[in-house]
Motif scaffolding. Structure first.
Motif, PDB file in Angstrom:
ATOM      1  N   CYS A  36      -7.864   5.467   5.556  1.00 47.18           N
ATOM      2  CA  CYS A  36      -8.987   5.235   4.638  1.00 47.18           C
ATOM      3  C   CYS A  36     -10.304   5.126   5.401  1.00 47.18           C
ATOM      4  N   MET A  37     -10.282   4.418   6.531  1.00 51.50           N
ATOM      5  CA  MET A  37     -11.525   4.217   7.287  1.00 51.50           C
ATOM      6  C   MET A  37     -12.019   5.497   7.939  1.00 51.50           C
ATOM      7  N   GLU A  38     -11.140   6.478   8.078  1.00 47.96           N
ATOM      8  CA  GLU A  38     -11.579   7.785   8.584  1.00 47.96           C
ATOM      9  C   GLU A  38     -12.152   8.653   7.455  1.00 47.96           C
ATOM     10  N   LEU A  56      -2.535   1.529  -9.175  1.00 44.59           N
ATOM     11  CA  LEU A  56      -1.720   1.789  -7.986  1.00 44.59           C
ATOM     12  C   LEU A  56      -2.683   1.784  -6.797  1.00 44.59           C
ATOM     13  N   PRO A  57      -2.588   0.772  -5.892  1.00 44.56           N
ATOM     14  CA  PRO A  57      -3.515   0.740  -4.762  1.00 44.56           C
ATOM     15  C   PRO A  57      -3.374   1.992  -3.887  1.00 44.56           C
ATOM     16  N   VAL A  58      -4.483   2.408  -3.283  1.00 48.96           N
ATOM     17  CA  VAL A  58      -4.489   3.631  -2.468  1.00 48.96           C
ATOM     18  C   VAL A  58      -3.451   3.557  -1.358  1.00 48.96           C
ATOM     19  N   CYS A  59      -3.242   2.362  -0.764  1.00 53.69           N
ATOM     20  CA  CYS A  59      -2.300   2.283   0.360  1.00 53.69           C
ATOM     21  C   CYS A  59      -0.865   2.562  -0.087  1.00 53.69           C
ATOM     22  N   LEU A  60      -0.527   2.233  -1.336  1.00 53.65           N
ATOM     23  CA  LEU A  60       0.830   2.553  -1.806  1.00 53.65           C
ATOM     24  C   LEU A  60       0.987   4.056  -2.039  1.00 53.65           C
ATOM     25  N   LYS A  71     -10.372  10.507  -1.184  1.00 52.79           N
ATOM     26  CA  LYS A  71     -11.363  10.490  -2.265  1.00 52.79           C
ATOM     27  C   LYS A  71     -10.652  10.155  -3.567  1.00 52.79           C
ATOM     28  N   VAL A  72     -11.221   9.237  -4.334  1.00 52.34           N
ATOM     29  CA  VAL A  72     -10.724   8.960  -5.686  1.00 52.34           C
ATOM     30  C   VAL A  72     -11.852   9.320  -6.656  1.00 52.34           C
ATOM     31  N   ASP A  73     -11.556  10.234  -7.567  1.00 50.24           N
ATOM     32  CA  ASP A  73     -12.562  10.736  -8.523  1.00 50.24           C
ATOM     33  C   ASP A  73     -13.818  11.231  -7.814  1.00 50.24           C
ATOM     34  N   GLY A  74     -13.612  11.957  -6.709  1.00 51.94           N
ATOM     35  CA  GLY A  74     -14.735  12.601  -6.033  1.00 51.94           C
ATOM     36  C   GLY A  74     -15.540  11.712  -5.116  1.00 51.94           C
ATOM     37  N   LYS A  75     -15.193  10.405  -5.017  1.00 51.80           N
ATOM     38  CA  LYS A  75     -15.937   9.509  -4.129  1.00 51.80           C
ATOM     39  C   LYS A  75     -15.013   9.033  -3.007  1.00 51.80           C
ATOM     40  N   VAL A  76     -15.544   9.016  -1.793  1.00 52.28           N
ATOM     41  CA  VAL A  76     -14.759   8.515  -0.659  1.00 52.28           C
ATOM     42  C   VAL A  76     -14.518   7.020  -0.845  1.00 52.28           C
ATOM     43  N   ARG A  77     -13.272   6.592  -0.714  1.00 51.02           N
ATOM     44  CA  ARG A  77     -12.929   5.167  -0.825  1.00 51.02           C
ATOM     45  C   ARG A  77     -12.323   4.709   0.494  1.00 51.02           C
TER      46      ARG A  77
END
Length: 261
Positions: free
Chosen positions: A65-67, A42-46, A71-77
């Motif tokens: 997202c650019m701000e 599932l893409p983050v934007c959805l 975070k997905v699994d503890g990492k900024v995406r």
């Protein structure tokens, strides 16, 4: 002349479980290459636009997202098309939201809200265990993690509890009769039950039989099964309905009782 993989995805070709309206546009977000397959993510934007309603357009998702809010699994995406998949923990620090991606009984992704403690770990299915070229034992999980020097008791099809911050495994959930499992693919995706029986078929697909808490028995391929706990004790918070699939007659009766029909 075509060069490389496709960079676009039309809405009619998008996976059904994304629940995108057929007539609400021509294009769908094309998931970036990542830890989960294009049709099993599932893409983050959805998540931001269609599920959480934090954005109205794809452009607004990009800005969020650019701000560095997601975070997905503890990492900024910062990629709005990053593929989040089963068992991933999506965190939005500004709003204090933490979710785990799980399936409902119709095989669609559902966002299960988490406490801060539960967002510290995730379960990963072990896809293969092998010895690397330098004689280092390695386990590879369903979300593309490579764990060096895993516990020697880890076998293929087991699930392991991974601490998100450190990436280290802390616990093993053994794939065995009596384990609590969730189905991740096929017609029964999203159903939860207890493993009853494993049929081995040499040269073909191994079949497992599962019984849910209501006593319904169903079978699926071994590759579709994800261990989430032992006995009746899941290691993750289960979605609404606790993985019990209702028949269309039961769904209709409940809708009538609620006064929706």
């Amino acid at each position: 002349m075509v060069r490389g993989p496709k960079k676009h995805l039309k809405r009619l070709n998008a996976p059904r479980h994304w629940n995108l309206g057929k007539m609400t546009g021509v294009w769908a977000p094309k998931p970036s290459p990542g830890p989960h397959k294009q049709r099993e993510c599932l893409p983050v934007c959805l998540i931001l636009r269609d599920r959480l309603k934090y954005a109205l357009t794809g452009k607004e998702c990009q800005q969020i997202c650019m701000e560095r809010c997601v975070k997905v699994d503890g990492k900024v995406r910062t990629d709005q098309n990053y593929p989040a998949g089963f068992m991933d923990v999506v965190e939005l620090e500004k709003t204090g939201d933490r979710f785990r991606l799980l399936f409902d009984t119709k095989g669609r992704f559902t966002l299960q809200r988490l406490s801060r403690e539960e967002a510290q770990y995730k379960l990963c299915r072990v896809q293969k265990v092998y010895m690397s070229a330098k004689k280092i034992p390695v386990a590879v999980t369903h979300d593309g993690r490579t764990l060096r020097y895993p516990d020697p008791d880890v076998k293929v099809n087991d699930s392991i509890k991974v601490d998100i911050a450190s990436g280290k495994m802390s616990d093993i959930l053994t794939f065995e009769v009596g384990a609590m499992v969730m189905i991740t693919k096929g017609r029964n995706a999203g159903r939860i039950g207890q493993l009853q029986h494993i049929e081995k078929h040499e040269g073909s697909f191994d079949i497992v039989t599962i019984k849910d808490t209501k006593g319904n028995v169903f079978s699926t391929r071994l590759a579709n099964v994800f261990v989430i706990g032992a006995g009746n004790h899941p290691q993750v918070t289960l979605p609404k309905g606790r993985g019990i699939k209702k028949t269309i007659l039961q769904e209709r009766a409940e809708a009538e009782a609620r006064g929706e029909l």
